[in-house]
Design an enzyme around this catalytic site. Structure first.
Site, PDB file in Angstrom:
ATOM      1  N   LYS A  32       4.441   6.027  -2.012  1.00  0.00           N
ATOM      2  CA  LYS A  32       4.089   4.739  -0.990  1.00  0.00           C
ATOM      3  C   LYS A  32       4.377   5.578   0.518  1.00  0.00           C
ATOM      4  O   LYS A  32       3.529   6.810   0.412  1.00  0.00           O
ATOM      5  CB  LYS A  32       5.389   3.871  -0.583  1.00  0.00           C
ATOM      6  CG  LYS A  32       5.592   3.014  -1.847  1.00  0.00           C
ATOM      7  CD  LYS A  32       6.001   1.632  -1.747  1.00  0.00           C
ATOM      8  CE  LYS A  32       6.790   1.034  -3.108  1.00  0.00           C
ATOM      9  NZ  LYS A  32       6.839  -0.181  -2.951  1.00  0.00           N
ATOM     10  N   ASN A  83       4.229   5.744  -7.609  1.00  0.00           N
ATOM     11  CA  ASN A  83       3.822   5.426  -6.091  1.00  0.00           C
ATOM     12  C   ASN A  83       4.762   5.693  -5.136  1.00  0.00           C
ATOM     13  O   ASN A  83       5.582   4.965  -4.843  1.00  0.00           O
ATOM     14  CB  ASN A  83       3.425   3.904  -6.067  1.00  0.00           C
ATOM     15  CG  ASN A  83       3.159   3.455  -4.933  1.00  0.00           C
ATOM     16  OD1 ASN A  83       2.473   4.056  -3.828  1.00  0.00           O
ATOM     17  ND2 ASN A  83       2.851   2.123  -4.725  1.00  0.00           N
ATOM     18  N   HIS A 142      -2.921  -2.975  -4.160  1.00  0.00           N
ATOM     19  CA  HIS A 142      -1.420  -2.915  -4.138  1.00  0.00           C
ATOM     20  C   HIS A 142      -0.912  -4.134  -3.037  1.00  0.00           C
ATOM     21  O   HIS A 142      -1.605  -4.381  -2.179  1.00  0.00           O
ATOM     22  CB  HIS A 142      -0.704  -1.779  -3.583  1.00  0.00           C
ATOM     23  CG  HIS A 142       0.669  -1.475  -3.858  1.00  0.00           C
ATOM     24  ND1 HIS A 142       1.762  -2.440  -2.986  1.00  0.00           N
ATOM     25  CD2 HIS A 142       1.604  -1.091  -4.953  1.00  0.00           C
ATOM     26  CE1 HIS A 142       2.902  -1.961  -3.424  1.00  0.00           C
ATOM     27  NE2 HIS A 142       2.810  -1.116  -4.582  1.00  0.00           N
ATOM     28  N   GLY A 195      10.531  -3.531  -5.054  1.00  0.00           N
ATOM     29  CA  GLY A 195      11.557  -2.836  -3.876  1.00  0.00           C
ATOM     30  C   GLY A 195      12.741  -3.967  -3.769  1.00  0.00           C
ATOM     31  O   GLY A 195      13.299  -3.488  -2.685  1.00  0.00           O
ATOM     32  N   SER A 209      10.617  -2.731  -9.394  1.00  0.00           N
ATOM     33  CA  SER A 209      12.121  -2.377  -9.605  1.00  0.00           C
ATOM     34  C   SER A 209      12.531  -1.675 -10.803  1.00  0.00           C
ATOM     35  O   SER A 209      13.486  -1.981 -11.671  1.00  0.00           O
ATOM     36  CB  SER A 209      12.795  -3.499  -9.404  1.00  0.00           C
ATOM     37  OG  SER A 209      12.789  -3.893  -7.984  1.00  0.00           O
ATOM     38  N   GLU A 232       2.220  -6.446 -11.002  1.00  0.00           N
ATOM     39  CA  GLU A 232       3.630  -6.367 -10.062  1.00  0.00           C
ATOM     40  C   GLU A 232       3.839  -7.596  -9.589  1.00  0.00           C
ATOM     41  O   GLU A 232       3.237  -7.794  -8.499  1.00  0.00           O
ATOM     42  CB  GLU A 232       3.372  -5.241  -9.336  1.00  0.00           C
ATOM     43  CG  GLU A 232       2.765  -3.766  -9.634  1.00  0.00           C
ATOM     44  CD  GLU A 232       3.179  -2.767  -8.993  1.00  0.00           C
ATOM     45  OE1 GLU A 232       4.072  -1.938  -9.173  1.00  0.00           O
ATOM     46  OE2 GLU A 232       2.526  -2.791  -7.567  1.00  0.00           O
ATOM     47  N   GLU A 289       1.400  -4.495  -1.060  1.00  0.00           N
ATOM     48  CA  GLU A 289       1.722  -4.095   0.467  1.00  0.00           C
ATOM     49  C   GLU A 289       0.509  -4.114   1.291  1.00  0.00           C
ATOM     50  O   GLU A 289       0.676  -4.223   2.394  1.00  0.00           O
ATOM     51  CB  GLU A 289       2.743  -2.748   0.237  1.00  0.00           C
ATOM     52  CG  GLU A 289       3.852  -3.117  -0.275  1.00  0.00           C
ATOM     53  CD  GLU A 289       4.585  -1.974  -0.665  1.00  0.00           C
ATOM     54  OE1 GLU A 289       4.275  -0.646  -0.658  1.00  0.00           O
ATOM     55  OE2 GLU A 289       5.732  -2.092  -1.389  1.00  0.00           O
TER      56      GLU A 289
HETATM   57  C1  PEP Z   1       5.456  -0.423  -6.360  1.00  0.00           C
HETATM   58  O1  PEP Z   1       5.389  -0.065  -5.035  1.00  0.00           O
HETATM   59  O2  PEP Z   1       4.183  -0.107  -6.767  1.00  0.00           O
HETATM   60  C2  PEP Z   1       6.809  -0.648  -6.993  1.00  0.00           C
HETATM   61  C3  PEP Z   1       6.712  -0.817  -8.030  1.00  0.00           C
HETATM   62  O3  PEP Z   1       8.019  -0.410  -6.109  1.00  0.00           O
HETATM   63  P1  PEP Z   1       9.483  -0.506  -6.982  1.00  0.00           P
HETATM   64  O4  PEP Z   1       9.484   0.202  -8.094  1.00  0.00           O
HETATM   65  O5  PEP Z   1      10.161   0.182  -5.638  1.00  0.00           O
HETATM   66  O6  PEP Z   1       9.731  -1.862  -6.985  1.00  0.00           O
END
Ligand code: PEP
Length: 262
Positions: A14, A12, A102, A180, A220, A174, A104
């Site tokens: 983003k 992803n 998601h 992040g 992460s 998630e 976000e």
């Molecule tokens: C994501 O945005 O779906 C995600 C898992 O981000 P990160 O791997 O940076 O934590």
């Protein structure tokens, strides 16, 4: 016979990468990833809308086995929805996957489960695969209510779908506190929730759907923590944010088997 779920690793991106940067990153992945990688794992990239055409052209032109998709979609058909992008448009781009819900988007755009469910339906209607994203914020985890919270999001996101539709889609667990932050869930924490998700799908939509739905962990994920997470029986892959922006990191994540301790 147990269902065989091919692992899926999706990057992803983003709101990163102009279309030129997206081309450069896709070229690096196309150069590094081999038939052996694709035989073992489905690998996808999820660029911003503005880079989808460039990524599609490169993948098609060079016959790369990389899959691709989008990070969001409008629940509506084409029409007066300024700034939105419809499922029909994404299907025309050859997208295979589309994220729905998601965290976000839930946080910054106040998306709720009803809206996320309508996005999942819009994606299915155009024969693409929704990746339904669910996960609890830190305070919910600290209160020990994460399973109830995540399963309510799951029920909301999958409401009204047929067992066949549920069996073919992807759920990404998630935890918000892991996205992040560098604070990855332990493999046991990821397994606890992914197992509960599979159990709930089996209970509501039938065992075949529960056995075939792919459930990803996201939050992460890095090359070093990926092997232990993938060793868990109900984790079928990863949704990778930050680490998917670096070709060599992402390739190392895709090759988690080479560092497997099992
Ligand atoms: C994501 O945005 O779906 C995600 C898992 O981000 P990160 O791997 O940076 O934590």
């Amino acid at each position: 016979m147990a269902a065989v779920r091919k692992p899926l690793i999706a990057g992803n991106w983003k709101m990163n990468n102009s279309h030129l940067e997206a081309i450069a990153l896709t070229q690096k992945l196309g150069f590094a990833l081999t038939d052996k990688d694709f035989a073992a794992t489905e690998i996808a990239v999820l660029p911003p809308f503005t880079a989808l055409r460039s990524v599609q052209t490169l993948i098609d032109g060079d016959k790369l086995r990389l899959l691709y998709g989008a990070q969001d979609v409008s629940p509506h058909e084409d029409g007066p929805y300024t700034g939105d992008v419809s499922a029909r448009m994404l299907a025309k781009f050859g997208c295979r996957f589309v994220l729905a819900g998601h965290s976000e988007r839930r946080i910054h755009h106040h998306e709720d489960d009803v809206l996320v469910n309508s996005k999942v339906r819009a994606v299915l209607q155009r024969n693409m695969t929704p990746v339904l994203c669910i996960g609890e914020p830190l305070e919910v985890r600290q209160a020990g209510e994460h399973l109830d919270y995540v399963l309510a999001q799951l029920d909301g996101g999958l409401a009204g779908l047929t067992a066949g539709q549920v069996g073919g889609l992807v759920v990404a667990y998630e935890p918000v506190w892991a996205i992040g932050t560098g604070q990855v869930a332990t493999p046991a924490d990821a397994q606890e929730v992914c197992r509960a998700i599979r159990g709930r799908i089996s209970a509501v939509h039938g065992h075949p759907a529960g056995a075939s739905t792919r459930i990803l962990y996201g939050g992460s994920v890095k090359p070093d923590n990926m092997p232990a997470i993938m060793a868990e029986p109900d984790v079928d892959g990863a949704l990778v944010g930050g680490a998917s922006l670096d070709a060599s990191e992402f390739v190392r994540i895709c090759r988690y088997r080479e560092r497997s301790t099992a």
